[in-house]
Write an enzyme that holds these catalytic residues in place. Structure first.
Site, PDB file in Angstrom:
ATOM      1  N   ASP A 102      61.544  24.299  -6.646  1.00 34.24           N
ATOM      2  CA  ASP A 102      62.957  24.435  -6.967  1.00 34.24           C
ATOM      3  C   ASP A 102      63.236  25.700  -7.756  1.00 34.24           C
ATOM      4  O   ASP A 102      62.863  25.809  -8.920  1.00 34.24           O
ATOM      5  CB  ASP A 102      63.373  23.196  -7.761  1.00 34.24           C
ATOM      6  N   ASP A 311      69.561  33.670  -4.425  1.00 30.56           N
ATOM      7  CA  ASP A 311      68.969  32.339  -4.260  1.00 30.56           C
ATOM      8  C   ASP A 311      68.413  32.185  -2.849  1.00 30.56           C
ATOM      9  O   ASP A 311      69.175  32.159  -1.879  1.00 30.56           O
ATOM     10  CB  ASP A 311      70.026  31.270  -4.534  1.00 30.56           C
TER      11      ASP A 311
END
Length: 429
Positions: A102, A311
């Site tokens: 993550d 991201d």
């Protein structure tokens, strides 16, 4: 007790590793919808799989709130919107698990025995009593104080506790400890993680836990700085264009890597929380027509530094609404071909792919770095004949998604606080 809210936005899978140098090591990245992934659903068509990924972009973007001073940061999505997988081993003897990696959180955790309350898991739970290298962290230690935002961090056994919570009500609770982990062929000692004995929520049975790859002090990326230089990079291969899924993998390297010539770099801006990777987007050009963010701001203040997040777990690139509208109009005028409707009703600018014989030069202008995008960065094939612009508007913090990063070697230099891009054929790495 340590409390965090985060979003699992990226998965990695080590299908083997290869050394880059004595100060680096490389692992393979496998898309969650690859035929080799345990998440692969053969009953889904390419369009269905892609539709899910595109919709995840809009959900992901909501977790990136405005980062003005005093703002809070909370996850707005459930923890199952990732893209790649990681196979990591904990303990001695080693216990291999498949975990979410993550980029939107720091402390790693996995389910452990004895589990008071656990979500259903297909694999064997990690038993800390069976590992000779497992060591709980004392609640009065510097490590516990450093990662705690709550004074009540002590359990009845005087060990440090953590509590990770998610916006959908999912949570994980357990003991902060240190352990030996193995990534590919590298054995890494005294890595801080959470051994979870109490979890519930929307977690998949194939997930053993989460590996945090954010920028905070106790993410795996930051802890690896004890073993390799504080740098990591990845090179993502293009999405498949048909139902014939490829089992080719992308690459991720921890430590030094030689970029060579033709690399551009932009500062990583230190903004709270340290978890996310912030850069400064100044504008975007279509051909020689440039649209600056400042041109579409109602404020007379100087351009805000750290106004975009990079991201790799978000598919689309999300731009401020006014900038996006000007960008879409300029691109539509430059292509000058009849538009189509997105059959999945997700994206707004679509074409019959064969009708678009060329696309204009599109450049994202960052502070100190102009990143020129190719057709595969700009458009995504959503059905057999239709392609759509892989950008969308957002009222939240803008995000540079992974489609815009395809076939770029993207490097994060945490020591010098720089982010680098180099056009690369990632399938040849």
């Amino acid at each position: 007790m340590i409390r965090r809210t985060s979003d699992p936005s990226l998965f990695f899978y080590t299908a083997g590793s290869s050394p880059v140098s004595g100060d680096s090591f490389t692992i393979n990245l496998l898309h969650r919808d690859s035929i080799d992934s345990p998440f692969y659903d053969g009953s889904m068509s390419f369009s269905q799989r892609l539709g899910h990924a595109l919709r995840r972009s809009f959900i992901n973007a909501k977790r990136f709130k405005s980062h003005q001073k005093g703002s809070t940061y909370h996850a707005d999505i459930i923890p199952d919107h990732g893209e790649f997988l990681l196979n990591v081993s904990y303990g001695k003897p080693s216990h291999k698990v498949l975990a979410i990696a993550d980029t939107g959180s720091d402390l790693s955790w996995m389910q452990c025995e004895p589990c008071t309350k656990c979500y259903k898991h297909k694999g064997t739970l990690f038993n800390p009593k069976s590992s000779s290298t497992y060591q709980p962290v004392d609640c009065k230690s510097e490590t516990c104080r450093a990662i705690s935002i709550d004074e009540n961090t002590c359990s009845s056994s005087q060990t440090c506790e953590f509590y990770e919570s998610y916006a959908d009500g999912s949570f994980s609770n357990g003991t902060v400890a240190t352990e030996t982990i193995t990534l590919g062929d590298r054995v890494l000692e005294n890595i801080v993680f959470g051994c979870s004995f109490n979890n519930d929520g929307v977690f998949q049975p194939t997930w053993a836990g989460i590996v945090g790859l954010g920028g905070g002090d106790y993410s795996l990326v930051s802890q690896l700085r004890s073993f390799v230089p504080g740098k990591f990079s990845y090179c993502m291969i293009p999405y498949p264009l048909t139902n014939e899924l490829s089992n080719k993998s992308s690459k991720m390297t921890f430590g030094d890597i030689n970029f060579g010539p033709n690399v551009v770099s932009t500062p990583l801006v230190q903004v709270e929380p340290k978890t996310y990777y912030f850069v400064t987007l100044e504008g975007i050009s279509v051909g020689n027509k440039r649209q600056n963010i400042s041109d579409h701001s109602s404020s007379s203040k100087p351009l805000e530094k750290g106004n975009m997040i990079v991201d790799s777990g978000t598919t689309l690139t999300m731009l401020p609404e006014k900038l996006y509208n000007k960008f879409e109009t300029a691109l539509k005028d430059a292509i000058n071909v009849r538009t189509m409707k997105d059959p999945q009703k997700v994206l707004s600018l679509c074409y019959r792919a064969t009708k678009v014989t060329s696309v204009p030069k599109v450049t994202m202008h960052f502070d100190g770095a102009d990143v020129e995008l190719s057709r595969e960065n700009l458009f995504v094939t959503v059905s057999k004949h239709i392609m759509c612009l892989a950008f969308a508007p957002t009222s939240n913090l803008p995000v540079m998604g992974n489609l815009a990063q395809i076939n770029f070697l993207v490097g994060f230099d945490l020591d010098n606080k720089m982010l680098s891009f180099k056009r690369t054929d990632c399938e040849k790495m």
